[in-house]
Design an enzyme around this catalytic site. Structure first.
Site, PDB file in Angstrom:
ATOM      1  N   GLU A  90     -48.662 -16.580  65.017  1.00 21.04           N
ATOM      2  CA  GLU A  90     -49.896 -16.197  64.350  1.00 21.04           C
ATOM      3  C   GLU A  90     -49.614 -15.631  62.969  1.00 21.04           C
ATOM      4  OE1 GLU A  90     -52.746 -15.415  68.161  1.00 21.04           O
ATOM      5  OE2 GLU A  90     -51.568 -13.732  67.454  1.00 21.04           O
ATOM      6  N   CYS A 341     -52.304  -4.951  63.550  1.00 18.66           N
ATOM      7  CA  CYS A 341     -50.895  -4.673  63.868  1.00 18.66           C
ATOM      8  C   CYS A 341     -50.696  -4.564  65.367  1.00 18.66           C
ATOM      9  CB  CYS A 341     -50.477  -3.316  63.308  1.00 18.66           C
ATOM     10  SG  CYS A 341     -50.376  -3.259  61.553  1.00 18.66           S
TER      11      CYS A 341
HETATM   12  N1  SAH Z   1     -41.234  -6.077  63.932  1.00 22.30           N
HETATM   13  C1  SAH Z   1     -41.540  -5.382  62.755  1.00 22.30           C
HETATM   14  C2  SAH Z   1     -42.759  -5.923  62.040  1.00 22.30           C
HETATM   15  C3  SAH Z   1     -43.908  -6.348  62.890  1.00 22.30           C
HETATM   16  S1  SAH Z   1     -44.807  -5.066  63.671  1.00 22.30           S
HETATM   17  C4  SAH Z   1     -41.715  -3.911  63.033  1.00 22.30           C
HETATM   18  O1  SAH Z   1     -41.785  -3.533  64.200  1.00 22.30           O
HETATM   19  O2  SAH Z   1     -41.744  -3.144  62.081  1.00 22.30           O
HETATM   20  C5  SAH Z   1     -45.738  -4.406  62.324  1.00 22.30           C
HETATM   21  C6  SAH Z   1     -46.174  -2.950  62.509  1.00 22.30           C
HETATM   22  O3  SAH Z   1     -47.131  -2.839  63.578  1.00 22.30           O
HETATM   23  C7  SAH Z   1     -45.025  -2.015  62.882  1.00 22.30           C
HETATM   24  O4  SAH Z   1     -45.070  -0.877  62.060  1.00 22.30           O
HETATM   25  C8  SAH Z   1     -45.332  -1.646  64.323  1.00 22.30           C
HETATM   26  O5  SAH Z   1     -44.827  -0.371  64.638  1.00 22.30           O
HETATM   27  C9  SAH Z   1     -46.839  -1.695  64.345  1.00 22.30           C
HETATM   28  N2  SAH Z   1     -47.444  -1.889  65.667  1.00 22.30           N
HETATM   29  C10 SAH Z   1     -46.958  -2.564  66.716  1.00 22.30           C
HETATM   30  N3  SAH Z   1     -47.840  -2.534  67.750  1.00 22.30           N
HETATM   31  C11 SAH Z   1     -48.917  -1.836  67.319  1.00 22.30           C
HETATM   32  C12 SAH Z   1     -50.185  -1.500  67.895  1.00 22.30           C
HETATM   33  N4  SAH Z   1     -50.519  -1.904  69.110  1.00 22.30           N
HETATM   34  N5  SAH Z   1     -51.043  -0.786  67.154  1.00 22.30           N
HETATM   35  C13 SAH Z   1     -50.741  -0.402  65.884  1.00 22.30           C
HETATM   36  N6  SAH Z   1     -49.583  -0.722  65.285  1.00 22.30           N
HETATM   37  C14 SAH Z   1     -48.678  -1.425  65.988  1.00 22.30           C
END
Ligand code: SAH
Ligand code: SF4
Length: 350
Positions: A90, A341
């Site tokens: 996605e 996110c």
């Molecule tokens: N794998 C990388 C980038 C993708 S995730 C990483 O983890 O940084 C992108 C962002 O979304 C990250 O900061 C992660 O902590 C956050 N994230 C993951 N799951 C989430 C959720 N359910 N709600 C809000 N943020 C989330």
């Protein structure tokens, strides 16, 4: 039958090589069409019809097809792309208050990091994406909305576990004779792979970096983010300092706010220590708070996760600020289509 090679996302040099049988200026023309958002060979109107037909017979423009597209009333667009081996990834278009449009792209199908709060983490890991599959997402999104000016590498997957292919995709995306997206408009978010941060510090590219800190309480962090066990905070901090020394960039520390879990004063204290301690200057960092975006059925050690209340968020913000940290807050755009996110990989309910 073997799949035809995809051309969108190849650098001009790679395109020249693959199209050796044709005069070199043809590769330039095709490259220009790709960068300006062409969706088919037929649109490339300055190419002879015979050539367009030949190209379509031997190549594909994109490596995957768009299999879904959802638009949230807040302007977020989530695009599903099915790749040739059946993997679905996605990519998202985000709009902020100032009208700026940002593409959010994936680097892996699934993710091996296993963060308990993230839908992609629940899917497990399928495979790394190729450079063309990464750059192709950006082109697909740009085809949908030519106004996109920024890119965040924050979709599905852990980018620093696929750095070689990501680097190649960034060569394409940053090419000043092509898409020309400047390094200041590109942000990579990592869950914290110390060796990858060092590699990026050493060899570039010189893009903005965000670390998903989530909490600086080591033991809690390891329970929330299993990948933290192999990447202790002291090593991450050291790697970030080196990145900062080489790249002179302010770093973002992302903290997903999980109601009742990582918002204690101990978390604020540990975050402040993480930023300040251990060196004369400390890290030049800004904390970005991201209220947890709900993913159904997600649990932490048997207890369902919940978003923070407004009061919890306000109190935690104050606790960080009172310790001298700069704090910003991310709005949960795209929640309605599960395009926010941590929600990638979820099909919203009708
Ligand atoms: N794998 C990388 C980038 C993708 S995730 C990483 O983890 O940084 C992108 C962002 O979304 C990250 O900061 C992660 O902590 C956050 N994230 C993951 N799951 C989430 C959720 N359910 N709600 C809000 N943020 C989330
Ligand atoms: Fe992977 Fe990032 Fe999700 Fe963690 S938050 S599982 S690293 S995509």
């Amino acid at each position: 039958m073997k799949n035809k090679p995809a051309l969108a996302g190849l650098t001009l040099g790679e395109l020249r090589e693959i199209l050796q049988a044709y005069p070199p200026f043809r590769a330039v023309q095709i490259y220009e069409w790709i960068c300006s958002g062409a969706g088919t060979f037929d649109e490339m109107s300055n190419l002879p019809v015979v050539l367009r037909r030949e190209l379509a017979e031997n190549y594909r423009l994109f490596s995957g097809g768009i299999c879904s597209e959802l638009e949230d009333p807040d302007g977020t667009v989530k695009m599903g792309i099915n790749l040739e081996d059946g993997a679905v990834i996605e990519a998202v278009i985000l709009r902020d208050g100032e009208g700026r449009k940002t593409a959010c792209v994936s680097t892996q199908a699934g993710c091996p990091a296993g963060c308990v709060f993230c839908k992609t983490g629940m899917l497990g890991f399928k495979r790394n994406l190729s450079a063309v599959e990464i750059a192709g997402q950006f082109l697909r999104l740009k085809g949908r909305d030519p106004g996109i000016s920024h890119i965040v590498i924050m979709g599905m997957g852990e980018p620093l576990l696929n750095l070689d292919e990501l680097r190649k995709a960034l060569v394409f995306i940053m090419d000043s004779n092509g898409l020309n997206i400047s390094k200041r408009r590109i942000t990579l978010s990592t869950s914290g792979i110390a060796s990858g941060i060092l590699d990026l510090a050493e060899r570039g590219p010189d893009i903005r970096l965000a670390l998903s800190l989530v909490t600086a309480r080591e033991e809690l962090r390891e329970r929330l983010m299993p990948i933290g066990r192999a990447n202790p905070l002291a090593r991450l901090r050291e790697a970030l300092l080196q990145y900062q020394e080489k790249r002179q960039q302010r770093i973002t520390l992302e903290m997903v706010l999980l109601g009742g879990i990582n918002m204690e004063s101990a978390d604020a204290e540990a975050a402040a220590d993480f930023v300040r301690s251990g060196s004369r200057t400390g890290l030049d960092a800004v904390v970005n708070l991201i209220p947890w975006n709900p993913v159904e059925g997600q649990k932490f050690e048997g207890h369902p996760l919940r978003p923070p209340t407004n009061k919890e968020t306000a109190d935690f913000t104050a606790a960080l600020e009172s310790r001298g940290l700069k704090v910003t807050r991310r709005i949960g755009k795209g929640r309605g289509i599960c395009g926010a996110c941590g929600q990638l990989g979820v099909v919203p309910k009708e």
